[in-house]
Design a protein around this motif. Structure first.
Motif, PDB file in Angstrom:
ATOM      1  N   TYR A 111      62.542  38.898  50.258  1.00  0.00           N
ATOM      2  CA  TYR A 111      61.370  38.901  49.382  1.00  0.00           C
ATOM      3  C   TYR A 111      60.833  40.316  49.346  1.00  0.00           C
ATOM      4  CZ  TYR A 111      61.494  33.892  50.400  1.00  0.00           C
ATOM      5  OH  TYR A 111      61.885  32.589  50.553  1.00  0.00           O
ATOM      6  N   ASP A 114      55.454  41.112  45.089  1.00  0.00           N
ATOM      7  CA  ASP A 114      54.699  39.895  44.759  1.00  0.00           C
ATOM      8  C   ASP A 114      55.486  38.628  45.043  1.00  0.00           C
ATOM      9  OD1 ASP A 114      52.684  41.540  43.908  1.00  0.00           O
ATOM     10  OD2 ASP A 114      53.304  41.509  41.802  1.00  0.00           O
ATOM     11  N   ILE A 116      56.742  37.779  47.839  1.00  0.00           N
ATOM     12  CA  ILE A 116      56.546  37.367  49.240  1.00  0.00           C
ATOM     13  C   ILE A 116      55.539  36.227  49.281  1.00  0.00           C
ATOM     14  CG2 ILE A 116      55.777  38.102  51.527  1.00  0.00           C
ATOM     15  CD1 ILE A 116      56.574  40.930  50.809  1.00  0.00           C
ATOM     16  N   ASP A 118      52.559  33.788  50.554  1.00  0.00           N
ATOM     17  CA  ASP A 118      51.291  34.216  51.162  1.00  0.00           C
ATOM     18  C   ASP A 118      51.308  34.144  52.687  1.00  0.00           C
ATOM     19  OD1 ASP A 118      50.310  34.697  48.653  1.00  0.00           O
ATOM     20  OD2 ASP A 118      49.352  32.716  48.463  1.00  0.00           O
ATOM     21  N   ARG A 121      53.044  37.367  54.257  1.00  0.00           N
ATOM     22  CA  ARG A 121      52.640  38.737  53.921  1.00  0.00           C
ATOM     23  C   ARG A 121      52.256  39.491  55.194  1.00  0.00           C
ATOM     24  NH1 ARG A 121      52.367  40.303  48.973  1.00  0.00           N
ATOM     25  NH2 ARG A 121      52.465  38.781  47.277  1.00  0.00           N
ATOM     26  N   THR A 140      58.449  40.684  58.549  1.00  0.00           N
ATOM     27  CA  THR A 140      57.715  41.272  57.419  1.00  0.00           C
ATOM     28  C   THR A 140      57.322  42.687  57.793  1.00  0.00           C
ATOM     29  OG1 THR A 140      55.610  40.468  58.260  1.00  0.00           O
ATOM     30  CG2 THR A 140      56.819  39.020  56.784  1.00  0.00           C
ATOM     31  N   ARG A 142      55.726  46.738  56.014  1.00  0.00           N
ATOM     32  CA  ARG A 142      55.153  47.547  54.932  1.00  0.00           C
ATOM     33  C   ARG A 142      55.579  48.986  55.171  1.00  0.00           C
ATOM     34  NH1 ARG A 142      50.316  46.484  55.696  1.00  0.00           N
ATOM     35  NH2 ARG A 142      49.929  44.920  54.089  1.00  0.00           N
ATOM     36  N   GLU A 148      55.846  46.258  50.305  1.00  0.00           N
ATOM     37  CA  GLU A 148      55.940  45.161  51.274  1.00  0.00           C
ATOM     38  C   GLU A 148      57.255  44.422  51.080  1.00  0.00           C
ATOM     39  OE1 GLU A 148      52.541  42.761  50.601  1.00  0.00           O
ATOM     40  OE2 GLU A 148      51.118  44.171  51.501  1.00  0.00           O
ATOM     41  N   ALA A 150      59.935  41.218  53.102  1.00  0.00           N
ATOM     42  CA  ALA A 150      60.077  40.126  54.072  1.00  0.00           C
ATOM     43  C   ALA A 150      61.502  39.625  54.032  1.00  0.00           C
ATOM     44  CB  ALA A 150      59.109  38.985  53.772  1.00  0.00           C
TER      45      ALA A 150
END
Length: 448
Positions: A111, A114, A116, A118, A121, A140, A142, A148, A150
């Motif tokens: 992922y 957007d 990913i 919720d 995250r 996950t 950043r 971001e 995952a």
């Protein structure tokens, strides 16, 4: 979103935390039991202390194993998923169209941005590890540029490792408990056996001077030597008391015999003086009572097992002592009332029983100024009631101790009631005092 340590504790360390909690609860209960056993067996207390120590050690071991397991599993999962995440991030930045095929080939889900979910995250800490199902994990992250990503994948054989580590922890805990129990049993026997042997010797009355326990260089040896020293002191005291009582009794018997012989000769020569015969008869009764008292004192100096006991008529003994007491009350406003059966046969020593009755009646005659003295006797015991002034509570608490006297000015040595107590102990009786509205009541029960 929970971090790596929190997620590991929730899943991988759940068993360790439960085990630590159970160990602390069991330790608390064991500590309570140990506090509730201040007078219990030392062997049980030693075993309980060892088990408590083992439970506390098991709790610390479980918590340490939980943290070590979490660190190990986190390291294994990161070692497995970090290269995959870096490879997919590089592919996402360089060849986005190949990322899907690459993730499928690596058997992971990927992922980005957007897409990913919720619940996956990344938080403010950047890279995080989350356990999704039994053996599926999500990493996950950043990047510095704020993008971001995952990756969700499966780590094989991790559950088997978890079960193996749990079995090892259980085996260690139960093995420790078993070893602690065996060690406690062995140490309990080794440490308590000398104390048990010392208690047996003291209870059996065996001499401790030459016992091997006195040669020990530990606390048990010090205790045995202290017992031996006290035993020597008591033996010397008893020997002195028996020698003194025997010597005094022997020295008194001779003049008493001479006095009794003289009284008999005097009685035979007073046929023409009948007014003096009551005086001589009173002298003879007093001498007979003194002779019986001396004999009883000599009997009290003996050990209970050497006291000769046989069936005798206690009612006849009570009548003789009542006659002596009635002579003491002659001319005084006091009535002596007897409630005695014709015959009452009891097992004991008649001289010591006469001593008990004589001193009870003498005490009542000495302190009663007016009224009545009542002596009642039945199969359960005897009751002596008088109308003397009530005994103060402070004096009543120690009235059977040697040398204790009441507040009255009546002369006395304070030995009468102590002799009553000693005589009752020799006969297996029990004497007690209870006040009543008219005076005092002494009760002697034949069975303790």
């Amino acid at each position: 979103m929970p971090g790596v340590l929190a997620e590991g504790l929730r899943r991988a360390g759940r068993f360790g935390v439960r085990l630590a909690g159970a160990a602390f609860r069991l330790g608390g209960r064991a500590a309570g039991r140990l506090r509730a056993w201040p007078e219990g067996s030392l062997r049980r207390r030693i075993a309980g202390a060892f088990l408590l120590l083992t439970l506390a050690s098991g709790a610390v071991f479980s918590l340490s194993a939980t943290l070590a397991y979490d660190y190990t599993i986190t390291h294994v999962i990161r070692w497995h998923m970090d290269p995959i995440a870096r490879l997919l991030i590089d592919a996402e930045e360089q060849r986005p169209e190949d990322v899907g095929a690459l993730a499928k080939m690596l058997r992971v889900k990927w992922y980005a941005g957007d897409d990913i979910p919720d619940d996956l995250r990344p938080g403010s800490r950047g890279r995080e590890l989350v356990r999704i199902k039994r053996d599926r994990y999500a990493m996950t992250c950043r990047t510095k540029e704020g993008r971001e990503y995952a990756v969700v994948g499966k780590v094989k054989d991790l559950d088997d490792l978890e079960e193996a580590m749990r079995d090892v922890a259980l085996a260690c805990v139960f093995g420790s408990l078993l070893a602690a129990g065996l060690l406690a049993y062995w140490l309990g026997r080794r440490l308590i056996s000398p104390l048990v042997e010392l208690a047996r010797k003291v209870k059996a009355g065996e001499p401790l001077d030459d016992a091997p326990l006195c040669a020990r260089r530990d606390e048990v040896g010090a205790l045995a030597r202290a017992f031996a020293g006290r035993e020597r002191a008591l033996r010397a005291f008893l020997n002195r008391e028996q020698l003194f009582t025997g010597d005094v009794s022997h020295e008194l018997r001779t003049p008493l015999t001479v006095l009794r012989g003289g009284a008999e000769i005097l009685e035979s020569r007073l046929e023409d003086r009948p007014d003096l015969l009551p005086v001589v008869e009173r002298m003879q009764r007093t001498l007979a009572a003194m002779t019986a008292t001396v004999s009883a004192l000599l009997l009290l100096a003996r050990t209970p097992e050497r006291l000769e006991c046989r069936p005798f008529d206690l009612a006849a003994t009570a009548r003789r002592e009542a006659d002596i007491a009635r002579e003491l009350l002659r001319g005084r406003p006091i009535a002596l009332v007897e409630r005695l059966p014709e015959v009452l046969t009891v097992e004991g020593n008649p001289e010591v029983a006469a001593l008990v009755l004589h001193n009870l009646l003498d005490n009542a005659c000495r302190y009663t100024e007016e009224g009545r003295i009542e002596l009642a006797l039945d199969a359960d015991g005897l009751v002596l009631t008088d109308t003397a002034p009530s005994i103060d509570p402070e004096v009543r608490a120690r009235m059977f101790e040697r040398g204790t006297r009441g507040a009255s000015r009546t002369p006395g040595s304070g030995l009468g009631l102590s002799l009553v107590q000693r005589g009752c102990e020799r006969l297996g009786w029990r004497v007690s005092h209870e006040p009543w509205k008219g005076g005092n009541r002494f009760r002697v029960r034949f069975t303790a």
